[in-house]
Enzyme design. Structure first.
Site, PDB file in Angstrom:
ATOM      1  N   GLY A  12       4.431   8.256   0.894  1.00  0.00           N
ATOM      2  CA  GLY A  12       4.836   9.470   0.200  1.00  0.00           C
ATOM      3  C   GLY A  12       3.920  10.668   0.387  1.00  0.00           C
ATOM      4  O   GLY A  12       3.904  11.567  -0.460  1.00  0.00           O
ATOM      5  N   THR A  13       3.189  10.728   1.504  1.00  0.00           N
ATOM      6  CA  THR A  13       2.341  11.914   1.685  1.00  0.00           C
ATOM      7  C   THR A  13       3.187  13.162   1.972  1.00  0.00           C
ATOM      8  O   THR A  13       2.807  14.262   1.589  1.00  0.00           O
ATOM      9  CB  THR A  13       1.295  11.714   2.805  1.00  0.00           C
ATOM     10  OG1 THR A  13       1.962  11.438   4.034  1.00  0.00           O
ATOM     11  CG2 THR A  13       0.341  10.579   2.473  1.00  0.00           C
ATOM     12  N   ASN A  14       4.322  12.975   2.631  1.00  0.00           N
ATOM     13  CA  ASN A  14       5.209  14.134   2.816  1.00  0.00           C
ATOM     14  C   ASN A  14       5.855  14.540   1.494  1.00  0.00           C
ATOM     15  O   ASN A  14       6.052  15.736   1.238  1.00  0.00           O
ATOM     16  CB  ASN A  14       6.278  13.827   3.873  1.00  0.00           C
ATOM     17  CG  ASN A  14       5.723  13.971   5.277  1.00  0.00           C
ATOM     18  OD1 ASN A  14       5.527  15.078   5.770  1.00  0.00           O
ATOM     19  ND2 ASN A  14       5.442  12.843   5.913  1.00  0.00           N
ATOM     20  N   MET A  83      12.549   4.505   5.976  1.00  0.00           N
ATOM     21  CA  MET A  83      12.508   3.677   7.185  1.00  0.00           C
ATOM     22  C   MET A  83      13.809   2.917   7.432  1.00  0.00           C
ATOM     23  O   MET A  83      13.817   1.911   8.138  1.00  0.00           O
ATOM     24  CB  MET A  83      11.318   2.699   7.097  1.00  0.00           C
ATOM     25  CG  MET A  83       9.971   3.387   6.938  1.00  0.00           C
ATOM     26  SD  MET A  83       9.662   4.681   8.186  1.00  0.00           S
ATOM     27  CE  MET A  83       9.223   3.640   9.566  1.00  0.00           C
ATOM     28  N   LEU A  86      20.702   5.364   7.616  1.00  0.00           N
ATOM     29  CA  LEU A  86      21.765   5.636   6.647  1.00  0.00           C
ATOM     30  C   LEU A  86      23.120   5.289   7.259  1.00  0.00           C
ATOM     31  O   LEU A  86      23.324   5.452   8.467  1.00  0.00           O
ATOM     32  CB  LEU A  86      21.752   7.119   6.252  1.00  0.00           C
ATOM     33  CG  LEU A  86      20.561   7.588   5.419  1.00  0.00           C
ATOM     34  CD1 LEU A  86      20.627   9.096   5.228  1.00  0.00           C
ATOM     35  CD2 LEU A  86      20.508   6.874   4.074  1.00  0.00           C
ATOM     36  N   ASN A 100      15.245  14.875   8.493  1.00  0.00           N
ATOM     37  CA  ASN A 100      14.238  13.829   8.703  1.00  0.00           C
ATOM     38  C   ASN A 100      12.990  14.432   9.325  1.00  0.00           C
ATOM     39  O   ASN A 100      13.058  15.427  10.035  1.00  0.00           O
ATOM     40  CB  ASN A 100      14.819  12.756   9.645  1.00  0.00           C
ATOM     41  CG  ASN A 100      13.891  11.574   9.828  1.00  0.00           C
ATOM     42  OD1 ASN A 100      13.258  11.110   8.868  1.00  0.00           O
ATOM     43  ND2 ASN A 100      13.795  11.078  11.039  1.00  0.00           N
ATOM     44  N   HIS A 102       9.852  13.229  11.827  1.00  0.00           N
ATOM     45  CA  HIS A 102       9.559  12.133  12.762  1.00  0.00           C
ATOM     46  C   HIS A 102       8.258  12.428  13.508  1.00  0.00           C
ATOM     47  O   HIS A 102       8.047  13.561  13.952  1.00  0.00           O
ATOM     48  CB  HIS A 102      10.716  11.980  13.753  1.00  0.00           C
ATOM     49  CG  HIS A 102      10.501  10.873  14.726  1.00  0.00           C
ATOM     50  ND1 HIS A 102      10.655   9.545  14.389  1.00  0.00           N
ATOM     51  CD2 HIS A 102      10.094  10.880  16.015  1.00  0.00           C
ATOM     52  CE1 HIS A 102      10.355   8.799  15.437  1.00  0.00           C
ATOM     53  NE2 HIS A 102      10.012   9.587  16.438  1.00  0.00           N
TER      54      HIS A 102
HETATM   55  C1  GRF Z   1       5.703  10.013   8.601  1.00  0.00           C
HETATM   56  O1  GRF Z   1       4.785   9.924   9.658  1.00  0.00           O
HETATM   57  C2  GRF Z   1       7.065  10.383   9.125  1.00  0.00           C
HETATM   58  O2  GRF Z   1       7.033  11.125  10.295  1.00  0.00           O
HETATM   59  C3  GRF Z   1       7.684   9.045   9.392  1.00  0.00           C
HETATM   60  O3  GRF Z   1       7.192   8.214   8.387  1.00  0.00           O
HETATM   61  C4  GRF Z   1       5.939   8.678   7.918  1.00  0.00           C
HETATM   62  C5  GRF Z   1       6.019   8.807   6.413  1.00  0.00           C
HETATM   63  O4  GRF Z   1       4.793   9.016   5.811  1.00  0.00           O
HETATM   64  N1  GRF Z   1       9.128   9.163   9.407  1.00  0.00           N
HETATM   65  P1  GRF Z   1       4.717   9.352   4.248  1.00  0.00           P
HETATM   66  O5  GRF Z   1       5.453   8.255   3.498  1.00  0.00           O
HETATM   67  O6  GRF Z   1       5.300  10.708   4.018  1.00  0.00           O
HETATM   68  O7  GRF Z   1       3.243   9.301   3.936  1.00  0.00           O
END
Ligand code: GRF
Length: 181
Positions: A12-14, A83, A86, A100, A102
């Site tokens: 969940g860092t994003n 991951m 869908l 998304n 990536h």
């Molecule tokens: C990210 O590197 C994203 O590009 C990929 O999964 C990772 C998710 O990281 N799809 P986080 O859960 O947001 O830390």
């Protein structure tokens, strides 16, 4: 105000980056729901700590997932480390509304081993891509990309960490642009 559902499976860092942009007021958007296919994922506990509505929905419960998404009717569904693939029914129900992030410069290296594959291929740069989701794997229309160098001493972990630093800027930037339309 732009209504978002965020979906993720991992750390969940994003999600953190989006939350920060929303809470500091630079992104005028509402996080209406955070969904994970993993009940014990960090993204869900972080979202709970920030008092966002959360739900655990298994990937195979695609009817339930579609029903919830239709009920909420978000402007955008953000896959932030989700991951799972869908179902086509869900993808087709939200054309150009599912986004998304990536960790590669798509169309290179779709799938789950992108940083490692970029290193193994001898690339000198990689990066991240924000794209609309279609029914393929990481194949939808590209919205934005950011580049990072690949250093000789890089491991897949060190490269992924450098890419993630860019993800945390690029994804909120894209959402800020979408929110202004
Ligand atoms: C990210 O590197 C994203 O590009 C990929 O999964 C990772 C998710 O990281 N799809 P986080 O859960 O947001 O830390």
């Amino acid at each position: 105000m732009m209504k978002m559902v965020i979906m993720g499976s991992g750390t969940g860092t994003n999600f953190d980056a989006i939350h920060q942009t929303v809470s500091e007021g630079s992104l005028s958007a509402q996080i209406a729901l955070v969904i994970s296919d993993k009940p014990d994922s960090l993204i869900l506990s972080k979202a709970r700590n920030h008092n966002y509505p959360i739900e655990h929905i298994l990937a195979k419960e695609s009817d339930k997932l579609l029903e919830r998404l239709l009920q909420i009717a978000p402007d955008y569904i953000i896959l932030a480390g989700y991951m799972r693939i869908l179902s086509p029914l869900i993808v087709d129900s939200f054309p150009e509304k599912i986004i998304n992030i990536h960790p590669s410069l798509l169309p290179k290296y779709p799938g789950i081993h992108a940083p490692q594959q970029a290193i193994e291929a001898g690339e000198i740069e990689s990066g991240c891509t924000v794209h609309f989701v279609d029914t393929g794997v990481d194949t939808g229309q590209i919205i934005a990309q950011a580049r990072v160098p690949i250093l000789p001493e890089d491991t897949k972990e060190s490269l992924h960490a450098r890419i993630q630093d860019e993800e945390h800027k690029l994804l909120p930037e894209v959402l800020m642009q979408l929110a202004t339309y």
